[in-house]
Design an enzyme around this catalytic site. Structure first.
Site, PDB file in Angstrom:
ATOM      1  N   GLU A   1      -5.952   2.113  -4.112  1.00  0.00           N
ATOM      2  CA  GLU A   1      -6.153   3.564  -4.089  1.00  0.00           C
ATOM      3  C   GLU A   1      -5.053   4.317  -4.812  1.00  0.00           C
ATOM      4  O   GLU A   1      -4.932   5.535  -4.685  1.00  0.00           O
ATOM      5  CB  GLU A   1      -6.270   4.057  -2.642  1.00  0.00           C
TER       6      GLU A   1
ATOM      7  N   GLU B   1      -0.495   7.208   3.875  1.00  0.00           N
ATOM      8  CA  GLU B   1      -1.545   6.240   4.206  1.00  0.00           C
ATOM      9  C   GLU B   1      -2.460   6.228   2.992  1.00  0.00           C
ATOM     10  O   GLU B   1      -3.489   6.894   2.960  1.00  0.00           O
ATOM     11  CB  GLU B   1      -2.288   6.647   5.482  1.00  0.00           C
TER      12      GLU B   1
END
Length: 642
Positions: free
Chosen positions: A153, A144
């Site tokens: 990210e 995730e």
């Protein structure tokens, strides 16, 4: 151990030294994190659990042991799901040490310590082998690592490394794939967040227009995506020009490349209009067949019968085209999505007689005009609000005289131009940075005012009579707005700056705004409460330790301060009437004593009191005010309009 931290106070403009705990940075990151929001995301959690269970089952059906690699484990939730689904062992990677420590405790609390190993490293530092962090490569990859833009990210380089060094070829991956979608729209409101519109000033003799410099007009802006809650943008705020199109997909079960790439699709506009903005979102398939899907699609791109899951950790993306383009319904255009390791940007091209792909990949947008570095997206929208500007014009007409000497104290404000066009004899503007100086210089030049308005790049306490050409300032003006301001009261720096410049001001000084007031109201949020609410259990797993960890970090001094949120994105219902709690008289210098107030709020309606919203009102004159927060309490449901 305690340490001293230097911090600029945005309200006073001074540097303050404060004693902080040595783990201050950790606590700030935890307190401002979105872990609670993710744990409350029922749709995300259920879909991950279903996808993980299916992946473990497929591995077991092949007669293999299920060895899981969970990158970015956070609380350890996904690893616990995997073991509960029958996985033989999990390696849970978490680079943030306080979070890794919490994961160890949560895993132990839930009885999974023998089957889950938490590794406090970045995944690219993890080793495999008899003496390594992992005994063998995993055959199930769970991650995730996504943000609103999907790849912001560092998901791509993390996947790329994992496939090379940490997982088996042909491994199962949860999620299995991600798909990015885009839709072309025309939206005056959204376009106003990226470009400076002409501003109209009705002077005594004729109408003046402030025009945007060509450098700003032609600048592509900054590369960063504007992530917002698109579900709060009303249908009448934009016009759809194209169908939703698939821009690209990433299969996480195979080798992933983080190298720069582009993806080009053909579009036929469904309506004529000005192409200005690309709206984008993604979904993830938790299984190879795509039957377990988690989508970020906004309300108009989902079935009307589907309940939309609210979440703040994943929203939707707004991308601005470098320039608006007129499109005709049915004509062929090409939309190109370019990406590097961490970001995505778009280019729109008209079709040519012979398709040419040589220039399909374009460089990431870079702001060269500096206006996009000075003004963020909400600030552009504020400057483009003609109704707001008209209030300043009305107020300036009341206070300006033909012999007025004006000093503007705000960052990158257009008030100096308004003051000049409305008849001030001399206008000076105080800019606190080289960037704001450069932007204002361009604006003045574009409007042929470079020799009419003087820019002073100084701190207010350093002003000298020669800076003001030996004039005493008769009118101090400000919106006020400062780039260092995050919270409503930070713009009270105007008061401190006006006080610091007191020696250069006339005795009968006029100040606009003449005062400000702080207002507050108790509210019940529709959804925003989730980012701070304890979760306790998540899909049957005890996560009290995470709740306690966040609660402990929220007890630190700075964590108790208010948080800035654009309330139009986060609907709320009023439980009290708005109440004025403090006033600040800018006509007087800042008092030497501390200002404080105490009182009570009367709750007039039933509901859950989630928090208090605060905003400033600036009273330009006795009868003209600018409200920066609540506009009205609308409809019978007492929803707040901001």
């Amino acid at each position: 151990m305690k340490i001293f931290c230097g911090r600029a106070n945005p309200t006073t403009g001074t540097m303050e030294w404060l004693e902080e705990d040595e783990d201050y940075d950790y606590h700030q990151e935890i307190a401002r994190s979105r872990y609670a929001d993710m744990l409350h995301d029922k749709d995300r959690n259920v879909k991950y659990y279903q996808g993980i269970s299916a992946a473990v089952r497929r591995v077991k059906e092949r007669g293999e042991r299920a060895i899981v690699l969970d990158i970015g484990t956070g609380t350890g939730l996904l690893s616990m799901m995997a073991v509960s689904a029958g996985a033989d062992f999990c390696y849970a990677i978490e680079v943030f040490k306080p979070m890794a420590n919490a994961a160890v405790k949560i895993v132990e609390k839930n009885g999974f310590s023998e089957k889950i190993k938490v590794i406090n490293k970045h995944s690219t530092e993890v080793t495999v082998g008899p003496d390594g962090d992992m005994q063998c490569r995993a055959n199930i990859l769970i991650t995730e690592l996504f943000d609103t833009e999907l790849i912001g990210e560092g998901a791509l380089p993390s996947y790329e490394h994992a496939h090379k060094y940490l997982v088996q070829d042909g491994c199962e991956a949860v999620p299995h794939r991600a798909t990015v979608y885009a839709q072309l729209v025309e939206s005056k409101r959204m376009w106003s967040w990226n470009k400076l519109f002409p501003i109209h000033i009705q002077a005594e003799d004729d109408e003046k227009i402030i025009v945007s410099p060509s450098e700003v007009e032609n600048c592509p802006g900054v590369s960063s995506v504007y992530d917002i809650q698109l579900n709060q943008v009303p249908w009448n705020n934009f016009t759809i020009l194209s169908d939703v199109v698939t821009m690209f997909s990433v299969d996480f079960s195979k080798q992933v490349s983080s190298a720069s790439a582009y993806h080009r699709v053909l579009l036929k506009p469904v309506k004529s209009g000005m192409a200005q903005v690309i709206l984008s979102w993604w979904d993830i398939d938790m299984d190879p067949s795509g039957t377990i899907k988690c989508t970020m699609a906004p309300y108009w791109a989902q079935p009307a019968s589907l309940d939309i899951q609210w979440r703040d950790h994943w929203m939707q993306c707004v991308y601005f085209l470098p320039n608006e383009k007129p499109l005709l319904q049915g004509e062929i255009v090409y939309l190109t999505a370019c990406r590097d390791e961490y970001s995505v940007w778009y280019k729109l091209q008209k079709a040519r007689d012979k398709e040419d792909k040589t220039d399909a990949h374009v460089a990431s947008p870079v702001c060269r005009c500096q206006a996009h570095l000075l003004w963020n997206r909400p600030r552009f929208g504020e400057l483009n609000d003609q109704n707001r500007t008209n209030e300043y014009i009305k107020a300036l007409k009341k206070v300006l005289k033909t012999d007025s000497v004006c000093l503007c104290i705000s960052d990158g404000s257009l008030l100096p131009v308004l003051a000049h066009h409305l008849g001030a004899q001399q206008v000076f503007t105080l800019e606190n940075s080289a960037v704001s100086h450069a932007v204002m210089e361009k604006i003045f030049k574009a409007n042929h005012l470079e020799d009419k308005i003087k820019i002073i790049e100084k701190r207010p306490e350093l002003l000298t009579p020669s800076d003001l050409e030996n004039n005493k300032v008769s009118v101090v003006i400000g919106e006020p707005f400062f780039t260092t301001s995050l919270l409503p009261w930070h713009n009270l720096y105007f008061w401190y700056a006006r006080t610091a410049a007191a020696n250069q001001l006339a005795r009968n000084i006029t100040v606009l705004p003449q005062s400000a007031s702080l207002h507050m109201m108790v509210v019940e949020f529709k959804d925003l409460w989730r980012i701070r609410s304890p979760c306790r259990t998540c899909e049957g797993f005890d996560v009290h330790i995470m709740d306690d960890m966040i609660g402990n970090s929220l007890n630190f001094r700075e964590s108790k301060e208010a948080e800035p949120h654009p309330l139009w994105e986060y609907p709320c219902k009023s439980l009290s009437d708005p109440q004025q709690v403090m006033t600040f008289d800018f006509r007087q210098t800042v008092p030497q004593h501390h200002l404080s107030t105490e009182g009570s709020m009367k709750l007039l309606r039933t509901g859950k009191s989630h928090g208090v919203v605060l905003w400033m009102a600036y009273h330009l004159t006795a009868d003209i005010s600018i409200n920066t927060g609540l506009v009205q309490i609308s409809n019978e449901k007492l929803q707040c309009s901001t």
